[in-house]
Structures are given as structure tokens and as C-alpha cells.
Scaffold this motif. Sequence first.
Motif, short mmCIF file in Angstrom:
data_model
loop_
_atom_site.label_atom_id
_atom_site.label_comp_id
_atom_site.label_asym_id
_atom_site.label_seq_id
_atom_site.Cartn_x
_atom_site.Cartn_y
_atom_site.Cartn_z
N ASP A 94 0.83 -1.22 0.00
CA ASP A 94 0.00 0.00 0.00
C ASP A 94 0.85 1.26 0.00
OD1 ASP A 94 -2.62 -1.20 0.07
OD2 ASP A 94 -2.20 -1.79 2.13
N ARG A 95 1.88 1.26 0.81
CA ARG A 95 2.75 2.43 0.86
C ARG A 95 3.48 2.64 -0.47
NH1 ARG A 95 7.50 3.51 5.38
NH2 ARG A 95 8.03 5.62 4.69
N GLY A 96 3.98 1.53 -1.03
CA GLY A 96 4.67 1.62 -2.31
C GLY A 96 3.74 2.11 -3.42
N PHE A 97 2.52 1.58 -3.44
CA PHE A 97 1.56 1.98 -4.48
C PHE A 97 1.17 3.44 -4.34
CE2 PHE A 97 -2.83 2.60 -5.94
CZ PHE A 97 -2.64 2.34 -7.29
N ASN A 98 0.94 3.89 -3.12
CA ASN A 98 0.55 5.29 -2.92
C ASN A 98 1.62 6.25 -3.41
OD1 ASN A 98 -1.94 4.63 -1.81
ND2 ASN A 98 -1.18 4.62 0.30
N ALA A 99 2.88 5.91 -3.16
CA ALA A 99 3.99 6.75 -3.64
C ALA A 99 4.04 6.72 -5.17
CB ALA A 99 5.31 6.27 -3.05
N PHE A 207 11.61 -0.22 -5.86
CA PHE A 207 12.98 -0.09 -5.36
C PHE A 207 13.03 0.79 -4.11
CE2 PHE A 207 16.88 2.48 -5.26
CZ PHE A 207 17.85 1.48 -5.18
N ASN A 208 12.37 1.95 -4.17
CA ASN A 208 12.38 2.89 -3.03
C ASN A 208 11.82 2.24 -1.77
OD1 ASN A 208 13.45 4.81 -4.72
ND2 ASN A 208 11.55 5.99 -4.94
N GLN A 209 10.78 1.42 -1.97
CA GLN A 209 10.15 0.77 -0.83
C GLN A 209 11.04 -0.36 -0.27
OE1 GLN A 209 7.37 1.90 0.51
NE2 GLN A 209 7.45 0.37 2.12
N CYS A 210 11.74 -1.06 -1.16
CA CYS A 210 12.60 -2.17 -0.73
C CYS A 210 13.93 -1.69 -0.17
CB CYS A 210 12.89 -3.09 -1.92
SG CYS A 210 11.51 -4.09 -2.43
N TYR A 211 14.46 -0.61 -0.75
CA TYR A 211 15.79 -0.14 -0.38
C TYR A 211 15.77 1.34 0.00
CZ TYR A 211 17.46 -4.46 -2.56
OH TYR A 211 17.70 -5.79 -2.87
N PRO A 212 15.11 1.67 1.11
CA PRO A 212 15.05 3.10 1.51
C PRO A 212 16.43 3.69 1.76
CG PRO A 212 14.23 1.65 3.28
CD PRO A 212 14.39 0.80 2.06
N GLN A 213 17.39 2.83 2.12
CA GLN A 213 18.76 3.31 2.37
C GLN A 213 19.45 3.76 1.08
OE1 GLN A 213 17.76 0.19 2.33
NE2 GLN A 213 19.39 -1.29 1.92
N HIS A 214 18.90 3.35 -0.08
CA HIS A 214 19.48 3.74 -1.38
C HIS A 214 18.60 4.76 -2.12
CE1 HIS A 214 22.70 0.95 -0.99
NE2 HIS A 214 21.94 -0.14 -1.06
N THR A 219 22.64 4.84 -9.43
CA THR A 219 23.49 3.70 -9.83
C THR A 219 22.93 2.39 -9.30
OG1 THR A 219 25.42 5.14 -9.84
CG2 THR A 219 25.83 2.77 -9.80
N GLU A 220 22.54 2.40 -8.02
CA GLU A 220 22.01 1.18 -7.41
C GLU A 220 20.64 0.82 -8.00
OE1 GLU A 220 22.28 -2.15 -4.93
OE2 GLU A 220 23.77 -0.69 -5.65
N PHE A 221 19.82 1.84 -8.26
CA PHE A 221 18.51 1.58 -8.88
C PHE A 221 18.70 0.95 -10.25
CE2 PHE A 221 15.27 3.20 -11.91
CZ PHE A 221 14.24 2.35 -11.52
N ARG A 222 19.62 1.50 -11.04
CA ARG A 222 19.85 0.96 -12.40
C ARG A 222 20.37 -0.47 -12.33
NH1 ARG A 222 16.45 2.80 -15.42
NH2 ARG A 222 16.25 5.05 -15.28
N ARG A 223 21.21 -0.75 -11.36
CA ARG A 223 21.75 -2.11 -11.23
C ARG A 223 20.61 -3.11 -11.00
NH1 ARG A 223 23.17 -5.85 -7.54
NH2 ARG A 223 22.43 -4.64 -5.76
N ILE A 224 19.69 -2.76 -10.11
CA ILE A 224 18.58 -3.67 -9.78
C ILE A 224 17.58 -3.74 -10.94
CG2 ILE A 224 16.59 -4.00 -8.24
CD1 ILE A 224 18.99 -4.54 -6.66
N SER A 225 17.20 -2.58 -11.49
CA SER A 225 16.17 -2.57 -12.54
C SER A 225 16.69 -3.18 -13.84
CB SER A 225 15.63 -1.16 -12.78
OG SER A 225 16.63 -0.31 -13.32
N ASP A 226 17.97 -2.94 -14.16
CA ASP A 226 18.55 -3.53 -15.38
C ASP A 226 18.60 -5.04 -15.28
OD1 ASP A 226 18.82 -1.00 -16.36
OD2 ASP A 226 21.01 -0.91 -16.23
N ARG A 227 18.89 -5.54 -14.09
CA ARG A 227 18.94 -6.99 -13.88
C ARG A 227 17.55 -7.62 -14.08
NH1 ARG A 227 20.59 -8.44 -8.06
NH2 ARG A 227 18.32 -8.49 -7.84
#
Length: 273
Positions: A94-99, A207-214, A219-227
Motif C-alpha cells: 500500500d505504501r509503495g503503491f501510494n507513492a 525499489f524505493n520501498q525495498c531499499y530506503p537506504q538507497h 546507480t544502485e537503482f539501475r543495477r537492480i532494474s537492469d537486472r
Amino acid sequence: MSHSNALPWTLESLDFNRIDVARVRHNEDLFFLLCSSSFVESGSDLYTQNLIDHFADDQELQTWLRHYWEHEELQHGRALTAYVRCVWPEFDWDRGFNAFWNEYGAVCTAEQLEPCRGLELAARCVVETGTASLYRALHEITDEPVLKQLTNHIKSDEVRHYKHFYQHYRLYREREGFGRYKVFRAILRRVKEIKGEDSDIALRHVFNQCYPQHLGNETEFRRISDRAQGLLRRHIPAGMTVKMLLKPLNLPSSLQNMLEKPLARMSGKLFLH
């Protein structure tokens, strides 16, 4: 064109208690793809309303959009969301979807639609090509039985939606008399839009919901999303995707045959980064 009131399948026909969680839970790439898809599908009511307004005096198309297409798209969202909640209950959907919705809702506007109605229907064929290919790929990626059943249902819906938009596109093409070049431009615009915006926004909010520290770490977002998108690209049904994408151009068969093979080789890049 006849319509059937009944949904082709229902949420109740899926037994989420039968999910073999161990087969999918470890697969973060699959999680990102399913969750981002659940976000986009769950926002179907907004872009349905945009289309209904765009086809203001086309009662038949409006009726189908309002009473059939929207309900089926929202069911896709509910089913994918239920699946994600079952397998990854710790994820705050729910939090991820609202954002996601706060950002996506602001860019998913009527201004994005093609001013010419027939060309918008060609662009809708592009969107349905992308979603049919997505769910066919997800169906190939997984061996989890409930997800295999669900992705097959959604893929079949999207192919049927494509056929419906294509039927109406042909009517408007005759009525409005636009040429192949304009259709090609409309197709290209929508492909770029899908690649650059829709999937990117959804993946970013997962990504933002899973990795708030990033948060904000591109760079980290692209690494995860590209994979995740690399996994999808390897399973895109090349032949089906290219045939569906080229169909609105109504090319001579010799030219169509000449284009299909080279385009099929790059089909994984058509809708993905």
C-alpha cells in the motif's frame, strides 16, 4: 461487435493457498517485475477515464472501455497484488503503491494521448503488444503453478484487448484517412513512452520501498532494474511481439516478412531499457 458480460476468469478461480512459495520467493528480479506490474494495472481506472473522455461520442467503444476493459485491467491489478502479498508479505504494498500513484497519476494525463483518435488506437495496440509480451514472458520465466496460471490468464486478456482496439483502429483509419507514416510515428512515440516512463516509475517505487537506504541512488537503482529487465528481455516472445507491433502499419506482405526477422532479434529492446 458483441460483448459478454462475464469476466473470462475471476480472482476466486485462483487458489492462492496452492502457491509454492519456495519456487519464487528467492527471485528478487521476478518480485520487481510482478510488483511493478501490479502498480500499473491497479491504476487502470485513471487511464480508462482518459480514453473514455477522448472517445466522447463513440458510444460502442466507450461502453466496452467502461464495462469490460477497465474491469479486466483492474482484476489484473487485484490478482497480481494478492500474489505479491502472499509470497512477499513483508513488502508494504500500500505504501509503495501510494507513492507510485502520486507520481504516475500526475503524468498519466489526457495530454499524453494522440490528438487523432485513430492514431491513439494504433498507440493502444502498442501498449497491448507490450503487456501481452510481458505476461507471456513472465509465464515462461516461472515454474510456479499458480503464477503460471495467472500470467496465462492475463496474457490471453491482453491479446483479446489488442484485437478489440485493432478492430476499432481499422474503422477509424477508413474514416480519418491517415497514412502509414503517421501510424509509424504514433507507434514510435508510444514505444518510447513505455520504455522511458511507465515501467521506470513503477520499478523505481518498488525499489524505493525495498531499499530506503538507497533512495536517490541512481546507480544502485539501475543495477537492480537492469537486472530485472534483463531477465524479462531474455524471455520476450520475439515473433509475437513483432507481428503485433507491425500489424497497424498494414504493410505489404513482402515488406512485413523482410522486417520481421531483424526486428525479432531486437524485440527485447523495443519496450525495455
